[in-house]
Design a protein around this motif. Structure first.
Motif, mmCIF file in Angstrom:
data_model
loop_
_atom_site.group_PDB
_atom_site.id
_atom_site.type_symbol
_atom_site.label_atom_id
_atom_site.label_comp_id
_atom_site.label_asym_id
_atom_site.label_seq_id
_atom_site.Cartn_x
_atom_site.Cartn_y
_atom_site.Cartn_z
ATOM 1 N N ARG A 198 -28.354 -17.725 64.094
ATOM 2 C CA ARG A 198 -26.954 -17.561 63.688
ATOM 3 C C ARG A 198 -26.895 -17.280 62.189
ATOM 4 N NH1 ARG A 198 -25.127 -23.250 66.099
ATOM 5 N NH2 ARG A 198 -26.950 -23.752 64.812
ATOM 6 N N VAL A 199 -26.527 -16.049 61.867
ATOM 7 C CA VAL A 199 -26.593 -15.573 60.480
ATOM 8 C C VAL A 199 -25.196 -15.218 59.981
ATOM 9 C CG1 VAL A 199 -27.509 -13.782 58.960
ATOM 10 C CG2 VAL A 199 -28.941 -14.710 60.802
ATOM 11 N N ALA A 200 -24.879 -15.684 58.774
ATOM 12 C CA ALA A 200 -23.651 -15.279 58.087
ATOM 13 C C ALA A 200 -24.043 -14.432 56.882
ATOM 14 C CB ALA A 200 -22.854 -16.494 57.644
ATOM 15 N N ALA A 201 -23.388 -13.313 56.697
ATOM 16 C CA ALA A 201 -23.682 -12.425 55.566
ATOM 17 C C ALA A 201 -22.541 -12.459 54.565
ATOM 18 C CB ALA A 201 -23.907 -11.004 56.054
ATOM 19 N N SER A 202 -22.892 -12.459 53.298
ATOM 20 C CA SER A 202 -21.917 -12.357 52.209
ATOM 21 C C SER A 202 -22.483 -11.367 51.201
ATOM 22 C CB SER A 202 -21.683 -13.721 51.561
ATOM 23 O OG SER A 202 -20.782 -13.619 50.481
ATOM 24 N N TRP A 203 -22.117 -10.099 51.363
ATOM 25 C CA TRP A 203 -22.704 -9.046 50.538
ATOM 26 C C TRP A 203 -22.205 -9.149 49.105
ATOM 27 C CZ3 TRP A 203 -26.229 -8.203 53.761
ATOM 28 C CH2 TRP A 203 -25.977 -8.032 55.127
ATOM 29 N N GLY A 204 -23.111 -8.951 48.158
ATOM 30 C CA GLY A 204 -22.746 -9.036 46.753
ATOM 31 C C GLY A 204 -22.828 -10.461 46.234
ATOM 32 N N TYR A 205 -21.927 -10.803 45.327
ATOM 33 C CA TYR A 205 -21.926 -12.133 44.716
ATOM 34 C C TYR A 205 -21.314 -13.148 45.664
ATOM 35 C CZ TYR A 205 -20.536 -16.026 41.745
ATOM 36 O OH TYR A 205 -20.348 -17.286 41.224
ATOM 37 N N ASN A 206 -21.994 -14.274 45.828
ATOM 38 C CA ASN A 206 -21.509 -15.353 46.687
ATOM 39 C C ASN A 206 -21.126 -16.538 45.804
ATOM 40 O OD1 ASN A 206 -22.565 -17.777 48.917
ATOM 41 N ND2 ASN A 206 -21.099 -16.222 49.530
ATOM 42 N N SER A 207 -19.835 -16.768 45.659
ATOM 43 C CA SER A 207 -19.377 -17.830 44.771
ATOM 44 C C SER A 207 -19.457 -19.200 45.443
ATOM 45 C CB SER A 207 -17.947 -17.553 44.299
ATOM 46 O OG SER A 207 -17.080 -17.450 45.407
#
Length: 290
Positions: A198-207
């Motif tokens: 189970r993968v969550a993606a947050s492209w770019g900067y992840n605050s």
């Protein structure tokens, strides 16, 4: 003498007019402003009054010879695009090193002057395309990244950058990402033998806030992001793992984690800007591994 002066003025006017006509013919009559208007019409979301998406360099009347999309309009990208004859650059991230993309905080800085002078001398215009490309449904960056990774068949139907894979080790997932995106300095927190799906993606900067909340979810094994502060999401990943949770964090690098979204932007633009050549000019990753 007066007649000769008039002849000189007339000749200059003729040459100036001919040069303007030549540029207009070469640009097929399209200006920066006209292309921006087409983007606003086709992006599919209302254009915001407050946004970083605007012309950063040049002006709306600049004739366009060709278009380049890129992740970051670094000087290297600007020079390569100009050499290709692409004088209108559509960039996702800032040109002048801050989110609002101004140079007022750096008066007299020689790098500002060098970069600005190059663009002025080569008639380069730059348009920032960040907020609305993300606001598009589906998100333009996420669409390009999913295509580049060939993750479409694993995507959650709700379109929230969640993916369900067949069970694999964290090392295998990292190898899949590395093989397709070829990031220069990918970093991983977690046991390489950990089984994940189970993968969550947050492209770019992840605050901090969304990063921590996402990693804490029971239905997320791995958070894949571009970059994060090491004393925020990275430290939280270390602590949640130390607490006994089976979790992992993969940081690809900001450029590598959004680059394919601007590659996709080039193909998207070709659907409604057909008069001009359009190319994707990739931004080089800034780091190398020792």
């Amino acid at each position: 003498m007066l007649g000769w002066t008039r002849m000189q003025i007339s000749r200059r006017s003729f040459l100036a007019g001919a040069a303007t006509l030549a540029v207009a013919q070469e640009s097929h009559g399209l200006t920066v402003g006209q292309i921006v208007e087409r983007i606003q019409k086709n992006v599919g979301v209302p254009w915001r009054a407050e946004t970083v998406d605007k012309i950063i360099v040049g002006n709306a009347d600049t004739p366009v010879k060709g278009v380049a999309t890129t992740m970051m309009a670094t000087l290297d990208v600007v020079q390569r695009a100009s050499a290709l004859g692409r004088n209108f650059i559509i960039t996702h991230e800032p040109t002048f090193w801050e989110h609002q993309d101004t140079t007022t905080a750096l008066p007299g800085d020689p790098t500002v002057e060098f970069k600005s002078n190059f663009m002025r001398e080569h008639n380069v215009a730059v348009f920032r395309f960040h907020d609305h490309w993300h606001a598009r449904r589906p998100d333009g960056i996420a669409t390009g990244m999913m295509q580049e990774l060939a993750w479409e068949k694993y995507a959650s139907p709700d379109g929230r950058n969640r993916f369900l894979f067949p069970s694999m080790t964290l090392a295998a997932l990292a190898a899949d990402i590395k093989g397709k995106l070829k990031p220069a300095t990918m970093r991983i927190v977690g046991d390489p033998k950990l089984l994940v799906s189970r993968v969550a993606a947050s492209w770019g900067y992840n605050s901090r806030e969304p990063g921590i909340r996402t990693l804490a979810r029971e239905d997320v094994d791995v958070l894949v992001a571009g970059e994060a502060r090491e004393w925020e999401v990275v430290e939280y990943a270390q602590d949640i793992i130390a607490s006994g949770k089976k979790k992992a964090l993969i940081l690809i690098g900001h450029v590598a984690s959004e680059q394919a979204g601007m590659k996709y932007c080039a193909s998207w633009l070709k659907g409604f800007v057909t008069e001009l050549p359009i190319d994707f000019v990739p931004a080089a990753e800034p780091f190398w591994a020792a």
